[in-house]
Design a protein around this motif. Sequence first.
Motif, PDB file in Angstrom:
ATOM      1  N   TRP A 157       0.823  -1.196   0.000  1.00  0.00           N
ATOM      2  CA  TRP A 157       0.000   0.000   0.000  1.00  0.00           C
ATOM      3  C   TRP A 157       0.864   1.256   0.000  1.00  0.00           C
ATOM      4  CZ3 TRP A 157      -0.692   4.106   3.342  1.00  0.00           C
ATOM      5  CH2 TRP A 157      -1.782   4.919   3.043  1.00  0.00           C
ATOM      6  N   SER A 158       1.938   1.250   0.826  1.00  0.00           N
ATOM      7  CA  SER A 158       2.681   2.493   1.019  1.00  0.00           C
ATOM      8  C   SER A 158       3.531   2.849  -0.197  1.00  0.00           C
ATOM      9  CB  SER A 158       3.571   2.378   2.248  1.00  0.00           C
ATOM     10  OG  SER A 158       4.557   1.406   2.032  1.00  0.00           O
ATOM     11  N   SER A 159       3.783   1.867  -1.103  1.00  0.00           N
ATOM     12  CA  SER A 159       4.601   2.173  -2.270  1.00  0.00           C
ATOM     13  C   SER A 159       3.895   3.107  -3.244  1.00  0.00           C
ATOM     14  CB  SER A 159       4.962   0.896  -3.021  1.00  0.00           C
ATOM     15  OG  SER A 159       5.698   0.044  -2.204  1.00  0.00           O
ATOM     16  N   ALA A 160       2.577   3.213  -3.142  1.00  0.00           N
ATOM     17  CA  ALA A 160       1.783   4.014  -4.076  1.00  0.00           C
ATOM     18  C   ALA A 160       2.033   3.589  -5.512  1.00  0.00           C
ATOM     19  CB  ALA A 160       2.058   5.506  -3.904  1.00  0.00           C
ATOM     20  N   ASN A 161       2.143   2.282  -5.693  1.00  0.00           N
ATOM     21  CA  ASN A 161       2.406   1.727  -7.019  1.00  0.00           C
ATOM     22  C   ASN A 161       1.327   0.684  -7.262  1.00  0.00           C
ATOM     23  OD1 ASN A 161       3.372  -0.185  -8.937  1.00  0.00           O
ATOM     24  ND2 ASN A 161       5.421   0.641  -8.682  1.00  0.00           N
ATOM     25  N   LYS A 162       0.777   0.671  -8.494  1.00  0.00           N
ATOM     26  CA  LYS A 162      -0.347  -0.241  -8.724  1.00  0.00           C
ATOM     27  C   LYS A 162       0.068  -1.700  -8.608  1.00  0.00           C
ATOM     28  CE  LYS A 162      -2.447   3.313 -11.312  1.00  0.00           C
ATOM     29  NZ  LYS A 162      -2.093   4.108 -12.476  1.00  0.00           N
TER      30      LYS A 162
ATOM     31  N   TYR B  41       7.197   3.590 -10.462  1.00  0.00           N
ATOM     32  CA  TYR B  41       7.428   2.719 -11.616  1.00  0.00           C
ATOM     33  C   TYR B  41       6.109   2.259 -12.218  1.00  0.00           C
ATOM     34  CZ  TYR B  41       8.719  -1.326 -14.348  1.00  0.00           C
ATOM     35  OH  TYR B  41       8.854  -2.219 -15.363  1.00  0.00           O
ATOM     36  N   GLU B  42       5.947   2.492 -13.498  1.00  0.00           N
ATOM     37  CA  GLU B  42       4.777   1.939 -14.165  1.00  0.00           C
ATOM     38  C   GLU B  42       5.172   1.546 -15.580  1.00  0.00           C
ATOM     39  OE1 GLU B  42       1.091   3.725 -12.505  1.00  0.00           O
ATOM     40  OE2 GLU B  42       0.399   3.595 -14.561  1.00  0.00           O
ATOM     41  N   CYS B  43       6.026   0.544 -15.689  1.00  0.00           N
ATOM     42  CA  CYS B  43       6.480   0.017 -16.980  1.00  0.00           C
ATOM     43  C   CYS B  43       7.129   1.081 -17.850  1.00  0.00           C
ATOM     44  CB  CYS B  43       5.333  -0.635 -17.749  1.00  0.00           C
ATOM     45  SG  CYS B  43       4.595  -1.966 -16.851  1.00  0.00           S
ATOM     46  N   GLY B  44       7.775   2.074 -17.221  1.00  0.00           N
ATOM     47  CA  GLY B  44       8.483   3.076 -17.997  1.00  0.00           C
ATOM     48  C   GLY B  44       7.614   4.212 -18.488  1.00  0.00           C
ATOM     49  N   LYS B  46       4.720   7.358 -17.876  1.00  0.00           N
ATOM     50  CA  LYS B  46       4.374   8.275 -16.789  1.00  0.00           C
ATOM     51  C   LYS B  46       3.196   7.683 -16.031  1.00  0.00           C
ATOM     52  CE  LYS B  46       6.208  12.772 -17.488  1.00  0.00           C
ATOM     53  NZ  LYS B  46       6.461  13.168 -18.891  1.00  0.00           N
ATOM     54  N   PRO B  47       3.251   7.625 -14.682  1.00  0.00           N
ATOM     55  CA  PRO B  47       2.145   7.018 -13.922  1.00  0.00           C
ATOM     56  C   PRO B  47       0.823   7.731 -14.177  1.00  0.00           C
ATOM     57  CG  PRO B  47       3.993   7.553 -12.489  1.00  0.00           C
ATOM     58  CD  PRO B  47       4.326   8.083 -13.817  1.00  0.00           C
ATOM     59  N   VAL B  48      -0.230   6.918 -14.327  1.00  0.00           N
ATOM     60  CA  VAL B  48      -1.558   7.467 -14.596  1.00  0.00           C
ATOM     61  C   VAL B  48      -2.372   7.418 -13.314  1.00  0.00           C
ATOM     62  CG1 VAL B  48      -3.654   7.243 -15.969  1.00  0.00           C
ATOM     63  CG2 VAL B  48      -1.449   6.625 -16.949  1.00  0.00           C
ATOM     64  N   GLY B  49      -2.753   8.559 -12.805  1.00  0.00           N
ATOM     65  CA  GLY B  49      -3.632   8.618 -11.640  1.00  0.00           C
ATOM     66  C   GLY B  49      -2.955   8.111 -10.378  1.00  0.00           C
ATOM     67  N   SER B  50      -3.733   8.030  -9.324  1.00  0.00           N
ATOM     68  CA  SER B  50      -3.206   7.560  -8.047  1.00  0.00           C
ATOM     69  C   SER B  50      -3.260   6.031  -7.995  1.00  0.00           C
ATOM     70  CB  SER B  50      -4.028   8.138  -6.900  1.00  0.00           C
ATOM     71  OG  SER B  50      -3.706   7.466  -5.713  1.00  0.00           O
ATOM     72  N   ALA B  51      -2.329   5.452  -7.226  1.00  0.00           N
ATOM     73  CA  ALA B  51      -2.359   3.996  -7.077  1.00  0.00           C
ATOM     74  C   ALA B  51      -3.328   3.577  -5.986  1.00  0.00           C
ATOM     75  CB  ALA B  51      -0.968   3.473  -6.743  1.00  0.00           C
ATOM     76  N   TRP B  52      -3.710   4.532  -5.137  1.00  0.00           N
ATOM     77  CA  TRP B  52      -4.596   4.186  -4.035  1.00  0.00           C
ATOM     78  C   TRP B  52      -6.037   4.198  -4.507  1.00  0.00           C
ATOM     79  CZ3 TRP B  52      -1.130   7.851  -0.841  1.00  0.00           C
ATOM     80  CH2 TRP B  52      -0.002   7.135  -0.418  1.00  0.00           C
TER      81      TRP B  52
END
Lengths: 351, 119
Positions: A157-162, B41-44, B46-52
């Motif tokens: 959760w804390s990584s903020a990475n999907k 990191y999102e496969c190189g 630019k990250p789209v939106g929040s991960a939460w």
Amino acid sequence: MELLYNTERLVEIIGDFLQSCKGYGIPEWVLTLGGGVVVAVIIAGFIAVNTLILVLAERKVSAFIQDRLGPMRVGPWGCLQTVADALKLLQKEDITPKKADRLIFFLSPIIVFAPAVMAYVAISWSPKIRVADINLGLLYIFATGSLGTLGIILAGWSSANKWSLLGGMRSAAQIISYEVALILSVIGVIMLSGSLNLENLISCQKDCWYIVYQPLGFLLFLVSAIAETNRAPFDIVEAEQELVGGFHTEYSAMKFAMFFLGEYASVFIASALCATLFLGGWQPVPGLPAVVPPIIWFLAKCYLIVFIIMWIRWTYPRIRVDQLMGFSWKFLIPLGFLNIGLTGFIMAIRG
Amino acid sequence: MKEYLWVAFFLLVGIAFCLGGFIFNWFIRSNKPSESKLSTYECGEKPVGSAWIQYDVKYYLYGLLFLIFDVEIVFIIPWATIFKGSATVTALFVEMVIFIVILLVGLIYAGKKGALQWR
């Protein structure tokens, strides 16, 4: 060999030494703390060295199973490879992503690693070597084992990475599912011995190991333990083809290393528990004279289980996430209940 | 009680081991942060939106099932510890069979409702 045989004596000698120090006016709490620090250094050293050995063993075993040579360059037969890896990890740059929750991102490797260390308190290495004789040892080890999950979810959760979030959530779902099956599989052993104390469990197996009475329980325990420690074929948590690195995608340097130290520490704990519950702990094979010291017996059994876990990892393909969850709830848990029923039935008939 | 002091002590040892590693790493690491290095990191891309994001309700369902079964196991463990050598073994066994059958009916019900199906 003489030294190994006298490991037990060594423990006594340290105890005697601490006792005799009392005569020289050293306060008791200093001695207690000193003894504690010695034990802690031994266990921490064991965890670190054990991880180095297991990582190398894992790479060599996988190489031989896949008809390769494995690491060969660093040191003779590649045996310094993991030392080099550890040194490299120690000097790596430590990256915390800008979007991450810094505090939890920092804490989660500790939350994964510390419970794995705590589990070593209850392990009974030999008749005299153990950290503490915890009466509810079995329950305690399960409790510490499931604490690590918390760290994995928080890391995800804390990584903020999907990828991390998905990995962490999957891990939580997987571990809580197999937790039920894991505890159900040892109920048969508890019924046979009537104790949760690891010392008692081992002394109950003096004449016959519980694997003879509980073959189904042993298999269920092994499968659930592999799933609990997130290893292939149950490692959808860090399935690299679909989730990059899973919950530790954003981790680097020592924080990353801590996850792996924690993983290998808990793999060893799972094997030690398996050896204690089903293979008679530090006792020799029934009928054999006690020539080899008990701690060697114990470690041999542990590493045999570790080898089986590695063997399974490199032989079977990873199973799909829906199959994984179904396998626990529709197959392992009913079988666990069946095992309890059968054990109870036979014990009731035989009085 | 002394045994549980060891537990507390080993908790501290685990934390100290981690912190020791982190501090050692902090002294000898290189530190050259850059904008792209610190991004998620999102496969190189630019990250789209929040991960939460909101995640699936199925995780909650499994959590609920786990809670039910773990509480049941808490009931089974004390029963298992007194089973050996008890004077009323048969009665104990029959009681537990009834208990487990009720549990299994619950599990089958959950399965029929589709709670065990990963979607």
